[in-house]
Design a protein around this motif. Structure first.
Motif, PDB file in Angstrom:
ATOM      1  N   UNK A  49      43.685  55.769  64.740  1.00  0.00           N
ATOM      2  CA  UNK A  49      42.232  55.668  64.677  1.00  0.00           C
ATOM      3  C   UNK A  49      41.684  54.713  65.727  1.00  0.00           C
ATOM      4  N   UNK A  50      42.349  53.588  65.885  1.00  0.00           N
ATOM      5  CA  UNK A  50      41.889  52.606  66.874  1.00  0.00           C
ATOM      6  C   UNK A  50      42.090  53.113  68.293  1.00  0.00           C
ATOM      7  N   UNK A  51      43.171  53.833  68.530  1.00  0.00           N
ATOM      8  CA  UNK A  51      43.413  54.415  69.841  1.00  0.00           C
ATOM      9  C   UNK A  51      42.291  55.385  70.215  1.00  0.00           C
ATOM     10  N   UNK A  71      27.669  48.628  62.250  1.00  0.00           N
ATOM     11  CA  UNK A  71      28.332  47.758  61.285  1.00  0.00           C
ATOM     12  C   UNK A  71      29.829  47.859  61.492  1.00  0.00           C
ATOM     13  N   UNK A  72      30.515  46.781  61.182  1.00  0.00           N
ATOM     14  CA  UNK A  72      31.983  46.796  61.199  1.00  0.00           C
ATOM     15  C   UNK A  72      32.465  46.093  59.940  1.00  0.00           C
ATOM     16  N   UNK A  73      33.436  46.698  59.313  1.00  0.00           N
ATOM     17  CA  UNK A  73      33.991  46.093  58.099  1.00  0.00           C
ATOM     18  C   UNK A  73      34.908  44.936  58.473  1.00  0.00           C
ATOM     19  N   UNK A  74      35.164  44.087  57.498  1.00  0.00           N
ATOM     20  CA  UNK A  74      36.075  42.975  57.710  1.00  0.00           C
ATOM     21  C   UNK A  74      37.475  43.486  58.043  1.00  0.00           C
ATOM     22  N   UNK A  75      37.890  44.575  57.395  1.00  0.00           N
ATOM     23  CA  UNK A  75      39.206  45.157  57.666  1.00  0.00           C
ATOM     24  C   UNK A  75      39.316  45.576  59.133  1.00  0.00           C
ATOM     25  N   UNK A  76      38.299  46.247  59.643  1.00  0.00           N
ATOM     26  CA  UNK A  76      38.327  46.676  61.045  1.00  0.00           C
ATOM     27  C   UNK A  76      38.350  45.468  61.970  1.00  0.00           C
ATOM     28  N   UNK A  77      37.529  44.493  61.706  1.00  0.00           N
ATOM     29  CA  UNK A  77      37.484  43.301  62.552  1.00  0.00           C
ATOM     30  C   UNK A  77      38.819  42.567  62.556  1.00  0.00           C
ATOM     31  N   UNK A  78      39.413  42.411  61.385  1.00  0.00           N
ATOM     32  CA  UNK A  78      40.694  41.711  61.301  1.00  0.00           C
ATOM     33  C   UNK A  78      41.797  42.482  62.012  1.00  0.00           C
ATOM     34  N   UNK A  79      41.852  43.783  61.787  1.00  0.00           N
ATOM     35  CA  UNK A  79      42.903  44.591  62.414  1.00  0.00           C
ATOM     36  C   UNK A  79      42.769  44.570  63.932  1.00  0.00           C
ATOM     37  N   UNK A  81      41.387  42.261  65.664  1.00  0.00           N
ATOM     38  CA  UNK A  81      41.746  40.907  66.083  1.00  0.00           C
ATOM     39  C   UNK A  81      43.254  40.720  66.172  1.00  0.00           C
ATOM     40  N   UNK A  82      43.982  41.200  65.166  1.00  0.00           N
ATOM     41  CA  UNK A  82      45.443  41.087  65.162  1.00  0.00           C
ATOM     42  C   UNK A  82      46.063  41.821  66.350  1.00  0.00           C
ATOM     43  N   UNK A  83      45.465  42.966  66.699  1.00  0.00           N
ATOM     44  CA  UNK A  83      46.014  43.795  67.772  1.00  0.00           C
ATOM     45  C   UNK A  83      45.449  43.453  69.141  1.00  0.00           C
ATOM     46  N   UNK A  84      44.532  42.512  69.202  1.00  0.00           N
ATOM     47  CA  UNK A  84      43.946  42.109  70.481  1.00  0.00           C
ATOM     48  C   UNK A  84      43.010  43.154  71.070  1.00  0.00           C
ATOM     49  N   UNK A  85      42.309  43.881  70.215  1.00  0.00           N
ATOM     50  CA  UNK A  85      41.441  44.968  70.681  1.00  0.00           C
ATOM     51  C   UNK A  85      39.955  44.624  70.691  1.00  0.00           C
TER      52      UNK A  85
END
Length: 95
Positions: A49-51, A71-79, A81-85
């Protein structure tokens, strides 16, 4: 202000939903409009999905268009962030 097309990412931004989102994004690219992404309800996302989102943003930038996050969910923001995207997707870092 240029025309914008709104795309809802749904609750799962994942491989099983990529094909449907791809169709919407392909139409948006063909329309030569900016895209407004609503990802406020995303409870799960994976690399497929992120790709897709990274690819969309890169293609849009080739035509001087971009994605705009509604809008962006916290889950999307965290993921992301973890992946450097964050930078690749034009996301600001969560406070």
């Amino acid at each position: 202000m240029s025309a914008r097309i709104r795309i809802h990412c749904g609750e799962r931004l994942s491989i099983e939903h990529v094909e449907a989102l791809y169709g919407e994004m392909e139409s948006a690219l063909a329309s030569e409009a900016d895209v407004e992404l609503d990802a406020g309800q995303v409870h799960y996302c994976d690399t497929a999905g992120l790709q897709l989102l990274v690819s969309l943003r890169r293609e849009m930038q080739k035509t001087s268009h971009d994605i705009h996050w509604l809008e962006t969910s916290e889950v999307l923001q965290q993921t992301c962030g973890y992946l450097g995207l964050n930078e690749s997707l034009g996301l600001s870092r969560p406070e």
